[in-house]
Scaffold this motif. Structure first.
Motif, PDB file in Angstrom:
ATOM      1  N   GLN A  74     -32.463   3.207  -8.958  1.00 58.14           N
ATOM      2  CA  GLN A  74     -33.368   2.494  -8.050  1.00 58.14           C
ATOM      3  C   GLN A  74     -33.559   3.309  -6.778  1.00 58.14           C
ATOM      4  OE1 GLN A  74     -31.167  -1.300  -8.237  1.00 58.14           O
ATOM      5  NE2 GLN A  74     -33.173  -2.188  -8.710  1.00 58.14           N
ATOM      6  N   PRO A  75     -34.431   4.329  -6.845  1.00 57.75           N
ATOM      7  CA  PRO A  75     -34.607   5.184  -5.671  1.00 57.75           C
ATOM      8  C   PRO A  75     -35.041   4.364  -4.446  1.00 57.75           C
ATOM      9  CG  PRO A  75     -35.783   6.057  -7.568  1.00 57.75           C
ATOM     10  CD  PRO A  75     -35.316   4.688  -7.937  1.00 57.75           C
ATOM     11  N   PRO A  76     -34.448   4.656  -3.295  1.00 55.46           N
ATOM     12  CA  PRO A  76     -34.826   3.905  -2.090  1.00 55.46           C
ATOM     13  C   PRO A  76     -36.155   4.401  -1.527  1.00 55.46           C
ATOM     14  CG  PRO A  76     -33.183   5.556  -1.561  1.00 55.46           C
ATOM     15  CD  PRO A  76     -33.410   5.653  -3.033  1.00 55.46           C
ATOM     16  N   ALA A  77     -36.633   3.733  -0.487  1.00 52.32           N
ATOM     17  CA  ALA A  77     -37.914   4.114   0.123  1.00 52.32           C
ATOM     18  C   ALA A  77     -37.765   5.346   1.013  1.00 52.32           C
ATOM     19  CB  ALA A  77     -38.464   2.937   0.923  1.00 52.32           C
ATOM     20  N   PHE A  78     -36.529   5.773   1.308  1.00 54.29           N
ATOM     21  CA  PHE A  78     -36.363   6.993   2.113  1.00 54.29           C
ATOM     22  C   PHE A  78     -36.118   8.191   1.203  1.00 54.29           C
ATOM     23  CE2 PHE A  78     -31.781   6.848   1.605  1.00 54.29           C
ATOM     24  CZ  PHE A  78     -31.455   5.494   1.621  1.00 54.29           C
ATOM     25  N   THR A  79     -36.402   9.382   1.728  1.00 57.20           N
ATOM     26  CA  THR A  79     -36.340  10.571   0.879  1.00 57.20           C
ATOM     27  C   THR A  79     -35.065  11.384   1.066  1.00 57.20           C
ATOM     28  OG1 THR A  79     -37.576  11.700   2.608  1.00 57.20           O
ATOM     29  CG2 THR A  79     -38.826  10.937   0.702  1.00 57.20           C
ATOM     30  N   ARG A  80     -34.419  11.221   2.208  1.00 61.85           N
ATOM     31  CA  ARG A  80     -33.325  12.133   2.522  1.00 61.85           C
ATOM     32  C   ARG A  80     -32.450  11.531   3.613  1.00 61.85           C
ATOM     33  NH1 ARG A  80     -34.583  18.022   5.221  1.00 61.85           N
ATOM     34  NH2 ARG A  80     -32.569  18.970   4.789  1.00 61.85           N
ATOM     35  N   SER A  81     -31.129  11.781   3.520  1.00 66.76           N
ATOM     36  CA  SER A  81     -30.220  11.314   4.576  1.00 66.76           C
ATOM     37  C   SER A  81     -29.490  12.507   5.167  1.00 66.76           C
ATOM     38  CB  SER A  81     -29.188  10.340   4.009  1.00 66.76           C
ATOM     39  OG  SER A  81     -29.814   9.192   3.501  1.00 66.76           O
ATOM     40  N   LEU A  82     -29.503  12.617   6.467  1.00 67.91           N
ATOM     41  CA  LEU A  82     -28.776  13.685   7.155  1.00 67.91           C
ATOM     42  C   LEU A  82     -27.587  13.047   7.862  1.00 67.91           C
ATOM     43  CD1 LEU A  82     -32.022  15.391   8.331  1.00 67.91           C
ATOM     44  CD2 LEU A  82     -30.367  16.434   6.816  1.00 67.91           C
ATOM     45  N   ILE A  83     -26.428  13.142   7.225  1.00 67.51           N
ATOM     46  CA  ILE A  83     -25.215  12.473   7.711  1.00 67.51           C
ATOM     47  C   ILE A  83     -24.052  13.463   7.580  1.00 67.51           C
ATOM     48  CG2 ILE A  83     -23.709  10.453   7.460  1.00 67.51           C
ATOM     49  CD1 ILE A  83     -26.020   8.974   6.114  1.00 67.51           C
ATOM     50  N   PRO A  84     -23.660  14.111   8.698  1.00 63.50           N
ATOM     51  CA  PRO A  84     -22.729  15.243   8.574  1.00 63.50           C
ATOM     52  C   PRO A  84     -21.273  14.902   8.276  1.00 63.50           C
ATOM     53  CG  PRO A  84     -23.372  14.914  10.869  1.00 63.50           C
ATOM     54  CD  PRO A  84     -24.185  13.960  10.055  1.00 63.50           C
ATOM     55  N   TRP A  85     -20.808  13.687   8.620  1.00 67.89           N
ATOM     56  CA  TRP A  85     -19.374  13.397   8.447  1.00 67.89           C
ATOM     57  C   TRP A  85     -19.132  12.193   7.559  1.00 67.89           C
ATOM     58  CZ3 TRP A  85     -21.161  14.236  13.612  1.00 67.89           C
ATOM     59  CH2 TRP A  85     -20.880  15.520  14.098  1.00 67.89           C
ATOM     60  N   ARG A  86     -17.903  12.157   7.019  1.00 66.76           N
ATOM     61  CA  ARG A  86     -17.445  10.965   6.309  1.00 66.76           C
ATOM     62  C   ARG A  86     -16.744  10.054   7.306  1.00 66.76           C
ATOM     63  NH1 ARG A  86     -15.655  13.061   0.272  1.00 66.76           N
ATOM     64  NH2 ARG A  86     -17.628  14.112  -0.106  1.00 66.76           N
ATOM     65  N   TYR A  87     -16.838   8.760   7.056  1.00 64.03           N
ATOM     66  CA  TYR A  87     -16.256   7.777   7.969  1.00 64.03           C
ATOM     67  C   TYR A  87     -14.755   7.683   7.713  1.00 64.03           C
ATOM     68  CZ  TYR A  87     -16.107   3.618  10.896  1.00 64.03           C
ATOM     69  OH  TYR A  87     -15.842   2.726  11.901  1.00 64.03           O
ATOM     70  N   GLN A  88     -14.035   8.706   8.153  1.00 65.20           N
ATOM     71  CA  GLN A  88     -12.584   8.813   7.991  1.00 65.20           C
ATOM     72  C   GLN A  88     -12.007   9.282   9.316  1.00 65.20           C
ATOM     73  OE1 GLN A  88     -12.331  11.785   4.915  1.00 65.20           O
ATOM     74  NE2 GLN A  88     -12.935  10.368   3.304  1.00 65.20           N
ATOM     75  N   PHE A  89     -10.680   9.223   9.430  1.00 60.38           N
ATOM     76  CA  PHE A  89     -10.024   9.677  10.637  1.00 60.38           C
ATOM     77  C   PHE A  89     -10.347  11.162  10.910  1.00 60.38           C
ATOM     78  CE2 PHE A  89      -6.531  11.328  13.113  1.00 60.38           C
ATOM     79  CZ  PHE A  89      -6.455  10.389  14.111  1.00 60.38           C
ATOM     80  N   PRO A  90     -10.601  11.560  12.143  1.00 58.79           N
ATOM     81  CA  PRO A  90     -10.660  10.750  13.356  1.00 58.79           C
ATOM     82  C   PRO A  90     -12.080  10.258  13.698  1.00 58.79           C
ATOM     83  CG  PRO A  90     -10.761  13.044  13.980  1.00 58.79           C
ATOM     84  CD  PRO A  90     -10.738  13.012  12.466  1.00 58.79           C
ATOM     85  N   VAL A  91     -13.059  10.566  12.833  1.00 62.11           N
ATOM     86  CA  VAL A  91     -14.446  10.172  13.135  1.00 62.11           C
ATOM     87  C   VAL A  91     -14.563   8.649  13.251  1.00 62.11           C
ATOM     88  CG1 VAL A  91     -16.793  10.125  12.172  1.00 62.11           C
ATOM     89  CG2 VAL A  91     -15.502  12.257  12.183  1.00 62.11           C
ATOM     90  N   ASP A  92     -13.844   7.917  12.358  1.00 56.70           N
ATOM     91  CA  ASP A  92     -13.921   6.447  12.406  1.00 56.70           C
ATOM     92  C   ASP A  92     -13.412   5.911  13.749  1.00 56.70           C
ATOM     93  OD1 ASP A  92     -11.312   7.155  11.840  1.00 56.70           O
ATOM     94  OD2 ASP A  92     -11.032   5.765  10.173  1.00 56.70           O
ATOM     95  N   SER A  93     -12.280   6.448  14.227  1.00 60.13           N
ATOM     96  CA  SER A  93     -11.763   5.903  15.490  1.00 60.13           C
ATOM     97  C   SER A  93     -12.592   6.381  16.688  1.00 60.13           C
ATOM     98  CB  SER A  93     -10.274   6.219  15.669  1.00 60.13           C
ATOM     99  OG  SER A  93     -10.067   7.578  15.585  1.00 60.13           O
ATOM    100  N   MET A  94     -13.173   7.584  16.601  1.00 68.10           N
ATOM    101  CA  MET A  94     -14.050   8.040  17.694  1.00 68.10           C
ATOM    102  C   MET A  94     -15.273   7.123  17.806  1.00 68.10           C
ATOM    103  SD  MET A  94     -13.776  12.124  16.886  1.00 68.10           S
ATOM    104  CE  MET A  94     -14.774  12.820  18.196  1.00 68.10           C
ATOM    105  N   ILE A  95     -15.878   6.811  16.650  1.00 73.90           N
ATOM    106  CA  ILE A  95     -17.056   5.938  16.662  1.00 73.90           C
ATOM    107  C   ILE A  95     -16.658   4.523  17.107  1.00 73.90           C
ATOM    108  CG2 ILE A  95     -18.839   4.835  15.221  1.00 73.90           C
ATOM    109  CD1 ILE A  95     -18.957   7.421  13.585  1.00 73.90           C
ATOM    110  N   GLY A  96     -15.493   4.054  16.653  1.00 71.81           N
ATOM    111  CA  GLY A  96     -15.016   2.717  17.031  1.00 71.81           C
ATOM    112  C   GLY A  96     -14.839   2.576  18.536  1.00 71.81           C
ATOM    113  N   ARG A  97     -14.239   3.580  19.169  1.00 72.36           N
ATOM    114  CA  ARG A  97     -14.005   3.497  20.614  1.00 72.36           C
ATOM    115  C   ARG A  97     -15.331   3.527  21.386  1.00 72.36           C
ATOM    116  NH1 ARG A  97      -8.651   4.853  22.407  1.00 72.36           N
ATOM    117  NH2 ARG A  97      -7.311   4.880  20.588  1.00 72.36           N
ATOM    118  N   TYR A  98     -16.269   4.282  20.872  1.00 73.86           N
ATOM    119  CA  TYR A  98     -17.604   4.369  21.477  1.00 73.86           C
ATOM    120  C   TYR A  98     -18.355   3.043  21.317  1.00 73.86           C
ATOM    121  CZ  TYR A  98     -22.594   5.724  21.055  1.00 73.86           C
ATOM    122  OH  TYR A  98     -23.953   5.810  21.126  1.00 73.86           O
ATOM    123  N   LYS A  99     -18.321   2.523  20.103  1.00 71.45           N
ATOM    124  CA  LYS A  99     -19.142   1.367  19.760  1.00 71.45           C
ATOM    125  C   LYS A  99     -18.561   0.048  20.307  1.00 71.45           C
ATOM    126  CE  LYS A  99     -20.438  -0.346  15.189  1.00 71.45           C
ATOM    127  NZ  LYS A  99     -20.614   0.158  13.825  1.00 71.45           N
TER     128      LYS A  99
END
Ligand SMILES: [Zn+2]
Ligand SMILES: [Zn+2]
Length: 242
Positions: A74-99
């Motif tokens: 079921q292809p979505p309506a978007f063509t491409r995703s640019l997402i450089p990191w996985r939501y794992q330590f320490p990116v998850d806690s960095m985003i959590g503290r920001y958000k």
């Protein structure tokens, strides 16, 4: 134990936020940091190297066609995703503290590196004409004090010189948390949540902090397609494994 951890976390926040921490790494406090991260911590960030080419879902192995099962069937309506990191330590806690705590300095290294990544990855013909932050219901925004997607979009817009429109799409109602719902329930949950209320150009990017199930971006891209968008990209800092 919990109290001791809490105390350590409070102490860490205090150190990171103190004036003497200027120029220090936000994850290990090493004094020689560039844009908030020291070189070892930056190289340890969990890169999303192997992923679905459409939705950036992390994949366990490489094949001739890099598509996840959902994008194949079921292809979505978007063509491409640019997402450089996985939501794992320490990116998850960095985003959590920001958000959740509004501590922007934890997002600064990610925003800066994300902007460089986009600059290197996108050709002139691929650059979106408009950035659209994933809208947040007004009540949640009021509770949190800011919409992190809008903050990220405005930073990227300034760096890449692309206009941002945070009024083009409205989130009409709050939805139950998507996690734990099956696919059918997720789509029902998001049905008619987004309303496009302004004219939008053909090539746009939806900007979000984290893409989790992908159901929100699918629903949002669907609404933008109905409103005339022809090429939709998803830009986010991190992607969860599923
Ligand atoms: Zn460090
Ligand atoms: Zn996919």
């Amino acid at each position: 134990m919990i109290n001791r951890l809490k105390l350590l976390s409070t102490l860490f926040d205090h150190l990171v936020n103190s004036d003497t921490s200027a120029g220090r790494c936000v994850t290990c406090l090493h004094p020689s940091a560039f844009n908030g991260l020291c070189a070892p911590c930056r190289s340890d960030l969990p890169r999303n190297r192997l992923h679905c080419d459409i939705c950036a879902l992390p994949l366990a192995f490489s094949g001739p066609v890099r598509r996840c099962g959902e994008c194949l069937t079921q292809p979505p309506a978007f063509t491409r995703s640019l997402i450089p990191w996985r939501y794992q330590f320490p990116v998850d806690s960095m985003i959590g503290r920001y958000k959740y705590n509004g501590q922007r300095k934890f997002a600064r290294p990610l925003l800066s590196d994300f902007s460089d990544y986009l600059e290197h990855t996108l050709s002139d013909g691929e650059r979106p004409e408009l950035l659209i932050p994933a809208p947040m219901h007004w009540r949640r925004r009021w509770q949190r004090g800011f919409n992190q997607s809008q903050d990220i979009a405005e930073y990227l817009g300034r760096r890449l010189e692309i206009p941002v429109n945070s009024q083009a799409v409205q989130r009409k109602r709050q939805v139950r948390a998507q996690r734990g719902l099956n696919r059918a329930a997720r789509l029902t949950n998001l049905n008619k949540v987004f309303e496009v209320c302004q004219a939008i150009p053909e090539r746009v990017a939806i900007v979000d902090d984290v893409v989790t199930t992908g159901a929100t971006t699918r629903a949002l891209a669907g609404a933008l397609t109905k409103a005339g968008a022809r090429e939709i990209q998803i830009w986010a800092l991190a992607r969860t494994p599923g």
